[in-house]
Design an enzyme around this catalytic site. Structure first.
Site, PDB file in Angstrom:
ATOM      1  N   THR A  78       0.860  -1.183   0.000  1.00 55.43           N
ATOM      2  CA  THR A  78       0.000   0.000   0.000  1.00 55.43           C
ATOM      3  C   THR A  78       0.891   1.226   0.000  1.00 55.43           C
ATOM      4  O   THR A  78       1.895   1.260   0.700  1.00 55.43           O
ATOM      5  CB  THR A  78      -0.895   0.005   1.257  1.00 55.43           C
ATOM      6  OG1 THR A  78      -1.748  -1.138   1.200  1.00 55.43           O
ATOM      7  CG2 THR A  78      -1.746   1.251   1.343  1.00 55.43           C
ATOM      8  N   ARG A 106     -12.585  -8.393  -4.299  1.00 52.09           N
ATOM      9  CA  ARG A 106     -12.679  -7.810  -2.959  1.00 52.09           C
ATOM     10  C   ARG A 106     -12.163  -6.353  -2.999  1.00 52.09           C
ATOM     11  O   ARG A 106     -11.184  -6.034  -3.665  1.00 52.09           O
ATOM     12  CB  ARG A 106     -11.830  -8.647  -1.999  1.00 52.09           C
ATOM     13  CG  ARG A 106     -11.754  -8.086  -0.573  1.00 52.09           C
ATOM     14  CD  ARG A 106     -10.482  -7.310  -0.358  1.00 52.09           C
ATOM     15  NE  ARG A 106     -10.323  -6.856   1.017  1.00 52.09           N
ATOM     16  CZ  ARG A 106      -9.377  -6.003   1.393  1.00 52.09           C
ATOM     17  NH1 ARG A 106      -8.512  -5.547   0.518  1.00 52.09           N
ATOM     18  NH2 ARG A 106      -9.289  -5.608   2.634  1.00 52.09           N
TER      19      ARG A 106
END
Ligand code: ASP
Length: 211
Positions: A78, A106
């Site tokens: 991330t 997802r």
């Protein structure tokens, strides 16, 4: 990949979710913000939008580094950024490959405005990392902004309170970076490591990894 960007001056935002093959998902999120009337575009529609508008595409494997391939234990990575510019405007952006072992399709917290990404001039800009489902359930970024805006808490206290009262009870492993309208910065995390850094006018940039 999921990604979001938010411009604090107008609270305009754009995000993309469950998109593959786009080299710079934050650029696509920005395109959604600036060139469409939507806030979030997902899946094939998002990839098609990127292609149609001439954004750089890539093999989905491009995001997997050798190190991650060797030890496929970590999340796919991330990257978050928050900024305060010289005119006092705040902005936030987050991009992620999601959680280890996630189902196709997802979507985590990063593209959800008010969860993993939020910016509001005069208040703060926040980008989060960690257990996405729990960050959404904690409405983490919005909670920090609300504690500042409504309860008048300074940034660090607001972030600490949000982590302690909203995230900790959910047993989330998470971290965040945040800056307020005065340039105060906080980067709390309870994960083992969180790579982070800061650049400020007139000061040497720095970066760190462990606590
Ligand atoms: N928050 C991201 C997600 O849930 C993952 C991460 O930051 O490691 O998709």
């Amino acid at each position: 990949m999921d990604a979001a960007v938010m411009w604090g001056a107008s609270r305009d935002a754009g995000s993309v979710a469950a998109v593959t093959g786009v080299r710079h998902p934050v650029a696509l999120a920005r395109l959604v913000m600036e060139e469409t009337s939507h806030l979030m575009v997902a899946g094939q529609g998002a990839a098609r939008l990127a292609e149609e508008r001439g954004l750089e595409m890539c093999d989905p494997d491009w995001f997997v580094t050798e190190r991650q391939r060797d030890r496929w234990t970590a999340a796919k990575g991330t990257v978050g950024a928050v900024a305060l510019d010289g005119d006092g405007h705040l902005a936030a952006a987050t991009s992620t490959g999601g959680m280890k072992g996630q189902l196709p399709g997802r979507v985590g917290d990063s593209p959800v405005i008010g969860a993993g990404t939020y910016a509001e001039d005069g208040v703060c800009a926040v980008s989060a990392t960690g257990d996405g489902e729990l960050i959404v359930r904690a409405t983490l970024a919005a909670e920090i902004a609300a504690l500042m805006r409504l309860a008048g808490l300074p940034l660090q206290e607001a972030a600490e309170r949000a982590v302690k009262k909203r995230l900790a009870p959910l047993r989330a492993e998470a971290g965040l970076i945040a800056v307020d309208h005065q340039g105060n910065v906080t980067m709390p995390f309870n994960t083992t490591v969180m790579h982070r850094g800061m650049a400020r006018n007139g000061a040497d940039p720095w970066s760190a990894c462990l606590a």
